[in-house]
Write a protein that holds these residues in place. Structure first.
Motif, PDB file in Angstrom:
ATOM      1  N   ARG A  25      -4.000 -13.348 -65.123  1.00 36.19           N
ATOM      2  CA  ARG A  25      -4.706 -13.502 -63.821  1.00 36.19           C
ATOM      3  C   ARG A  25      -6.049 -13.418 -64.450  1.00 36.19           C
ATOM      4  O   ARG A  25      -7.238 -14.030 -63.940  1.00 36.19           O
ATOM      5  CB  ARG A  25      -4.463 -12.595 -62.865  1.00 36.19           C
ATOM      6  CG  ARG A  25      -3.220 -12.910 -62.199  1.00 36.19           C
ATOM      7  CD  ARG A  25      -2.876 -11.726 -61.218  1.00 36.19           C
ATOM      8  NE  ARG A  25      -3.922 -11.512 -60.069  1.00 36.19           N
ATOM      9  CZ  ARG A  25      -3.598 -10.620 -58.951  1.00 36.19           C
ATOM     10  NH1 ARG A  25      -2.474 -10.100 -58.930  1.00 36.19           N
ATOM     11  NH2 ARG A  25      -4.592 -10.838 -58.075  1.00 36.19           N
ATOM     12  N   PRO A 125      -3.760  -5.854 -62.254  1.00 35.15           N
ATOM     13  CA  PRO A 125      -4.345  -7.022 -62.623  1.00 35.15           C
ATOM     14  C   PRO A 125      -5.898  -7.099 -63.055  1.00 35.15           C
ATOM     15  O   PRO A 125      -6.341  -7.784 -63.802  1.00 35.15           O
ATOM     16  CB  PRO A 125      -4.098  -7.880 -61.448  1.00 35.15           C
ATOM     17  CG  PRO A 125      -2.864  -7.521 -60.704  1.00 35.15           C
ATOM     18  CD  PRO A 125      -2.942  -5.913 -61.036  1.00 35.15           C
ATOM     19  N   LEU A 230     -11.868  -8.252 -59.761  1.00 34.81           N
ATOM     20  CA  LEU A 230     -10.902  -9.170 -58.838  1.00 34.81           C
ATOM     21  C   LEU A 230     -11.675 -10.158 -58.305  1.00 34.81           C
ATOM     22  O   LEU A 230     -12.594  -9.836 -57.593  1.00 34.81           O
ATOM     23  CB  LEU A 230     -10.422  -8.083 -57.807  1.00 34.81           C
ATOM     24  CG  LEU A 230      -9.389  -6.913 -58.225  1.00 34.81           C
ATOM     25  CD1 LEU A 230      -9.079  -5.933 -57.130  1.00 34.81           C
ATOM     26  CD2 LEU A 230      -8.195  -7.401 -59.082  1.00 34.81           C
ATOM     27  N   PRO A 233      -9.336 -12.767 -52.500  1.00 33.73           N
ATOM     28  CA  PRO A 233      -8.117 -13.275 -52.177  1.00 33.73           C
ATOM     29  C   PRO A 233      -8.455 -14.497 -51.186  1.00 33.73           C
ATOM     30  O   PRO A 233      -9.400 -14.518 -50.433  1.00 33.73           O
ATOM     31  CB  PRO A 233      -7.011 -12.747 -51.398  1.00 33.73           C
ATOM     32  CG  PRO A 233      -7.700 -11.103 -51.449  1.00 33.73           C
ATOM     33  CD  PRO A 233      -8.749 -11.185 -51.857  1.00 33.73           C
ATOM     34  N   THR A 300       1.536 -15.462 -65.374  1.00 31.63           N
ATOM     35  CA  THR A 300       1.479 -14.544 -64.253  1.00 31.63           C
ATOM     36  C   THR A 300       2.479 -14.717 -63.213  1.00 31.63           C
ATOM     37  O   THR A 300       2.516 -16.113 -62.998  1.00 31.63           O
ATOM     38  CB  THR A 300      -0.052 -14.104 -63.725  1.00 31.63           C
ATOM     39  OG1 THR A 300       0.234 -13.189 -62.892  1.00 31.63           O
ATOM     40  CG2 THR A 300      -0.691 -15.450 -63.014  1.00 31.63           C
ATOM     41  N   SER A 302       2.054 -13.273 -60.118  1.00 27.18           N
ATOM     42  CA  SER A 302       1.317 -12.823 -58.821  1.00 27.18           C
ATOM     43  C   SER A 302      -0.070 -13.510 -58.876  1.00 27.18           C
ATOM     44  O   SER A 302      -0.470 -14.337 -59.530  1.00 27.18           O
ATOM     45  CB  SER A 302       1.124 -11.350 -58.985  1.00 27.18           C
ATOM     46  OG  SER A 302       0.431 -11.091 -60.085  1.00 27.18           O
ATOM     47  N   GLY A 303      -0.568 -13.372 -57.662  1.00 29.94           N
ATOM     48  CA  GLY A 303      -2.058 -13.766 -57.205  1.00 29.94           C
ATOM     49  C   GLY A 303      -2.042 -15.292 -56.740  1.00 29.94           C
ATOM     50  O   GLY A 303      -0.818 -15.828 -56.399  1.00 29.94           O
ATOM     51  N   THR A 304      -3.135 -15.884 -56.404  1.00 31.77           N
ATOM     52  CA  THR A 304      -3.204 -17.085 -55.733  1.00 31.77           C
ATOM     53  C   THR A 304      -2.743 -18.126 -56.950  1.00 31.77           C
ATOM     54  O   THR A 304      -3.236 -17.869 -58.079  1.00 31.77           O
ATOM     55  CB  THR A 304      -4.651 -17.294 -55.326  1.00 31.77           C
ATOM     56  OG1 THR A 304      -5.400 -16.418 -54.499  1.00 31.77           O
ATOM     57  CG2 THR A 304      -4.632 -18.806 -54.743  1.00 31.77           C
TER      58      THR A 304
END
Ligand code: BGC
Length: 745
Positions: A25, A125, A230, A233, A300, A302-304
Motif C-alpha cells: 500500500r 499499513p 494513510l 478511503p 497487498t 487490503s485497501g482500495t
C-alpha cells in the motif's frame, strides 16, 4: 542480505531503487536519510495519482517519512558535506528491514558514527519507523535534529514538464507530542494524512521546531521518527486524522521492538509461501529471493484496489502506470502464491470496466478497450513526448497496442482457474470477458478476398514495428478472447439460467452475438492451424523485411545494436525490440506444435534485441519449455540480475514485470508448474547443478509444497481438500496432509 558497500554518488539512485521498502500500500525508495544532492526520494501510496501540470496521471511523490536531518555542531551529517570514512547499507529482504552504518570523518566536531534502521510495517499499513543512533567518537558534540518531515519532494520523471509538487498541505499542526498534516492532491483531490513524532532517547520531544541536545563522547544518542501515513478511503474523507493519530499511538504503545516483531512475523508468513530454495546454486537462490522480495513489497490484499505500476512503488518510472506487465508477467505470481493480492489486481481492472467501455467508444469500437497505460481512473494514460523540435510525439502504443485488452481478460480467467475465487461474483468476471470479446468483434475487419477477419493497424509486444497488420500475438489473443467468452457464457447459461438471463439483458447480449464471436474467432487471419508454417510470421509482411544479423554480444550476454540501426529505423528490418511470437507461444502453448515452437524460438532469437526487461525472462521460460535449456539458462542469468546488477535502467525503479517473469521462469520453467486446461501440471526440469529446488504454490485454496530434483518430485498437500494434479503426465489426486513422490519415466 542485499548490500551497498561504500558511498558512490553515481550509484545512489540504483541503490535507492533496489533497497526500496514497501508493504503493497505504501512504498519508499531507499534515499539516504539526509537526502544528499542527486537523491531521488520517492514515497508512494498505491493508487494515489494526480494530473496537475502533467499531461497524464503521475503517481504522486509524497512527503518522505524517512528524511532525517541531523546536525553536529551546526554541520549537517551528510555524505555530501562530510568526509565519508565508511558507509554500508544492508537490506534484509527476509525481514523487510533496511540498515545503515556511516562513519563521517572529522567535521567541525570530530568523527561521528551514524547508524539507522527503518521499516514500513507489514501489519499496520501506514506505519513507517526510522531509528537512528548517533555516536561521537572524538569528543562531545551538540546535536540538532530537525523535527519536521520531508515535504521537499517533487515528481521529476517527466523532466520536460519540470519538477511538480502534486499536493498542497491543507492543514499542518505541529505539536509537542506529535504533529499532523493533511495533504490534498491538486487535481484529483485525494486526501492523505500524516501523523508523526520524533523522539530523542526515550523522550518525546517538541515536534514544533528543531531539537537540540548534548552528545557525550562515546555514548550513542537514539533518535526515533515514527510516521503514520494513510490515504482517506474512497468516498470517506472523514476520520482521516483520527486514523493516522491512532496508528501512531498504536506504535508508541506497542514500542518499536514489538512493532518490529509484528512486522517480521508478517514477512515470515509471506516467505512461508513464497520462499524458493535452490540447493546447489546459492547465488541464484539469493537473486531469485531478491526478485520475489520486490513482488511481495508491492502486493497487498487490503485497501482500495490499485494497479501495480511498471516500477511498482519503487520509483517514478512510467509515472506509476499499469501495463500488460501486470497480467502477463506479475499476476501469475500473486495468483499462485497470494490470491488475496491477486484479487486486488483483478478488482482494479474490474473497477475500470466502464472506463474501458468509454475508451472503446472514444476510439469508435464497441465493448471494452483497456488502456495501454492505466492510472487512477483507467482512461488511456499513455503520454505524449516532446520531439526536441518544439512538437510533441504521440507514443503510438496508446493508440494501437490493443492486445492489452485480451491480456486483462486472460489474467482474470487464469486467476479464476487457479483460485476458484468465491469472493468474486462470476457474473462480474463474465461481464469483463463479454465486453472485451465485443471489442474484438468490432475491431476486426473482413478481408472479402481471403474470407478471413483481420486486425489492421495494430502494435504487438514488439514496439519497433508500428503499426502493422495482423500481429500474430494480437490475433491469437483476440481469438482466445472471443472463443473463451462464447464458451464461458454458454456454460454460465446452462449452470445459472437466472443470473445469466439478467447478465445478458443488462449487457444487451444475445445468443446471436456470441455465436458471431465464434464465427469470427475461427477465421481470424493467421490463426488457422493448417495454414501455419514452422516459423510463425510476426505480422503480415514481416518475412519480406531484410534480416540484419546481430553482432557480438555485450558483457551481459545480450546483443548490441548492429551498426547503423537504431530505434527509429529498426522497423525497416526484422530486428525486434522484445519477445513477441515467443511470448504468444508461451501463453497459448497448445496452439502450436513442438516444431513450431523450436523453429520460431531459434528464428526470433537471432532477431531480438531484448531492449525491454520483459524479453530475456520470456526467452528463458520459452527455452525451458521448448527444449533448449542451455539457451534458457543464459537468458535466465541475465534477466535474474536485471536490477541487482543494473543491466537495464534501475535508477527510476525496479522492473517489476521482470521480477514476475523471473519468478515464472523458476517456478514454471525449472519447477515445471503450469496450468493446462484448468489442470495443475508438474513437470520439473531441475538442472543437474542445482541438485534440488523447493517452492510452494496455492492451488484452489490449498498450499502445495514442491520439492523437485532432476527426474523426480515430491509434492505435499498442506491444504484441507484434495488437490488434483498431473505429475509427469500422470493424473494424481493428492489428499490433504499427504505427500507423494513421482519419478519421470
Ligand atoms: C515495453 C512494454 C512494457 C513497458 C512497461 C516497454 O518498454 O516494450 O512491453 O509494457 O515497457 O514495462
Amino acid at each position: 542480505l542485499i548490500r551497498e558497500k561504500g558511498w558512490n554518488p553515481k550509484r545512489q539512485s540504483h541503490y535507492e531503487s533496489i533497497m526500496a521498502l514497501g508493504n503493497g500500500r505504501l512504498g519508499s525508495r531507499a534515499a539516504l536519510e539526509e537526502c544528499p544532492q542527486g537523491a531521488m526520494p520517492g514515497t508512494f501510496l498505491a493508487g494515489v495519482f494526480d494530473t496537475a501540470g502533467s499531461i497524464v496521471d503521475d503517481l504522486v511523490n509524497l512527503p518522505n517519512p524517512f528524511e532525517l536531518r541531523v546536525f553536529a555542531d551546526g554541520q549537517k551529517l551528510s555524505v555530501e558535506a562530510m568526509k565519508v570514512i565508511g558507509h554500508e547499507r544492508v537490506l534484509d529482504i527476509r525481514r523487510g528491514l533496511l540498515l545503515r552504518r556511516t562513519v563521517f570523518g572529522k567535521g567541525l566536531g570530530g568523527r561521528i558514527v551514524f547508524r539507522t534502521a527503518r521499516f514500513i510495517s507489514r501489519t499496520d499499513p501506514g506505519t513507517c519507523v526510522l531509528r537512528a543512533w548517533i555516536t561521537a567518537l572524538d569528543g562531545d558534540a551538540e546535536i540538532t535534529v530537525a523535527g519536521d518531515t520531508g515535504y521537499g519532494v517533487f515528481n521529476t520523471e517527466a523532466d520536460w514538464e519540470g519538477p511538480k509538487r502534486h499536493f498542497a498541505i491543507t492543514n499542518l499542526q505541529t505539536g509537542r507530542r506529535s504533529s499532523y498534516m493533511d495533504i490534498k492532491t491538486l487535481e484529483t483531490g485525494l486526501r492523505i494524512g500524516y501523523a508523526w513524532t520524533t523522539i530523542l532517547g526515550t523522550r518525546t520531544t517538541d515536534n514544533r521546531s528543531s531539537i537540540r541536545t548534548k552528545l557525550r563522547k562515546g555514548s550513542p544518542l537514539c533518535v526515533t521518527k515514527i510516521t503514520n501515513c494513510l490515504p482517506a478511503p474512497a468516498g470517506k474523507p472523514g476520520g482521516l486524522r483520527k486514523a493516522c493519530v491512532r496508528g501512531l499511538a498504536r506504535v508508541l504503545r506497542r514500542g518499536i521492538p514489538g512493532a518490529l516483531a509484528d512486522h517480521e512475523r508478517a514477512w515470515a508468513a509471506l516467505w512461508n509461501v513464497s520462499d524458493i530454495s535452490i540447493a546447489g546454486a546459492l547465488d541464484v537462490e539469493k537473486a531469485v529471493r531478491f526478485n520475489v522480495y520486490h513482488l511481495l513489497a508491492c502486493g497487498t490484499d487490503s485497501g482500495t484496489p490499485a494497479g501495480i505500476g511498471a516500477k511498482s512503488l519503487t520509483g517514478e518510472g512510467y509515472r506509476g502506470h499499469s501495463f500488460w506487465d501486470t497480467e502477463i508477467y506479475s499476476l501469475p505470481f500473486y495468483t499462485l502464491n497470494h490470491p488475496g493480492m491477486a484479487r486486488q489486481l483483478v478488482r482494479y481492472r474490474l473497477g475500470r470496466l466502464d472506463a474501458a467501455r468509454k475508451n472503446g467508444r472514444i476510439n469508435g469500437y464497441r465493448g471494452a478497450l483497456f488502456p495501454w497505460e492505466s492510472g487512477l481512473a483507467g482512461n488511456e494514460s499513455t503520454p505524449l513526448f516532446p520531439d526536441g523540435k518544439g512538437g510533441l510525439v504521440i507514443f503510438k502504443s496508446g493508440m494501437f497496442e490493443h492486445h492489452i485488452t485480451a491480456d486483462v481478460a486472460l489474467g482474470l480467467m487464469n486467476y479464476l482457474t487457479a483460485t476458484g475465487d468465491a469472493g468474486l461474483p462470476e457474473a462480474r468476471a463474465l461481464e469483463l470477458l463479454a465486453e472485451t470479446a465485443r471489442f474484438w468483434a468490432s475491431r476486426v475487419i473482413l478481408n472479402r478476398r481471403t474470407g478471413y477477419w483481420e486486425i489492421r493497424k495494430v502494435i504487438g509486444p514488439d514496439e519497433y514495428h508500428v503499426p502493422v497488420n495482423n500481429n500474430a500475438f494480437t490475433n491469437f489473443a483476440a481469438r482466445w478472447n472471443l472463443e473463451t467468452a462464447a464458451d464461458r457464457l454458454a456454460d454460465f447459461k446452462e449452470r445459472n439460467p437466472g443470473p445469466a438471463r439478467s447478465l445478458f439483458s443488462r449487457l444487451h447480449l444475445s445468443d446471436q452475438e456470441t455465436a458471431g464471436w465464434r464465427r469470427i474467432a475461427e477465421r481470424i487471419s493467421g490463426t488457422d492451424p493448417v495454414r501455419l508454417g514452422a516459423v510463425i510470421e510476426q505480422f503480415d509482411g514481416y518475412f519480406n523485411l531484410p534480416h540484419v544479423p546481430l553482432p557480438a554480444r555485450a558483457k551481459s550476454g545480450m546483443p548490441v545494436w548492429p551498426k547503423g540501426i537504431n530505434e527509429d529505423n529498426a522497423c525497416k528490418t526484422q530486428l525486434i525490440k522484445q519477445a513477441d511470437v515467443v511470448t504468444l507461444m508461451l501463453l497459448f502453448p497448445d496452439r502450436f506444435t513442438s516444431e513450431q515452437k523450436r523453429e520460431s524460438f531459434a528464428f526470433y532469437e537471432n532477431r531480438t534485441l531484448h531492449i525491454s526487461s520483459l524479453s530475456a525472462c520470456t526467452y528463458a521460460m520459452a527455452g525451458l519449455e521448448f527444449g533448449v535449456p542451455d539457451r534458457a539458462m543464459k537468458y535466465f542469468l541475465v534477466s535474474l540480475y536485471t536490477d541487482l546488477k543494473g543491466f537495464q535502467e534501475t535508477a527510476k525503479g525496479i522492473h517489476t514485470a521482470c521480477c514476475g517473469g523471473n519468478w515464472q521462469t523458476v517456478v514454471r520453467g525449472f519447477g515445471g508448474a503450469a496450468v493446462r486446461d484448468g489442470v495443475l501440471c508438474l513437470d520439473p526440469r531441475v538442472p543437474r547443478q542445482w541438485g534440488e529446488m523447493r517452492y510452494s504454490l496455492r492451488w484452489r485454496g490449498n498450499l502445495v509444497r514442491i520439492q523437485a530434483k532432476p527426474g523426480s518430485v515430491v509434492i505435499r498437500n498442506e491444504g484441507k481438500s484434495a488437490v488434483e494434479a498431473r505429475i509427469f503426465g500422470h493424473d494424481v489426486s493428492l489428499p490433504p496432509r499427504l505427500s507423494v513422490k513421482r519419478k519421470d519415466s
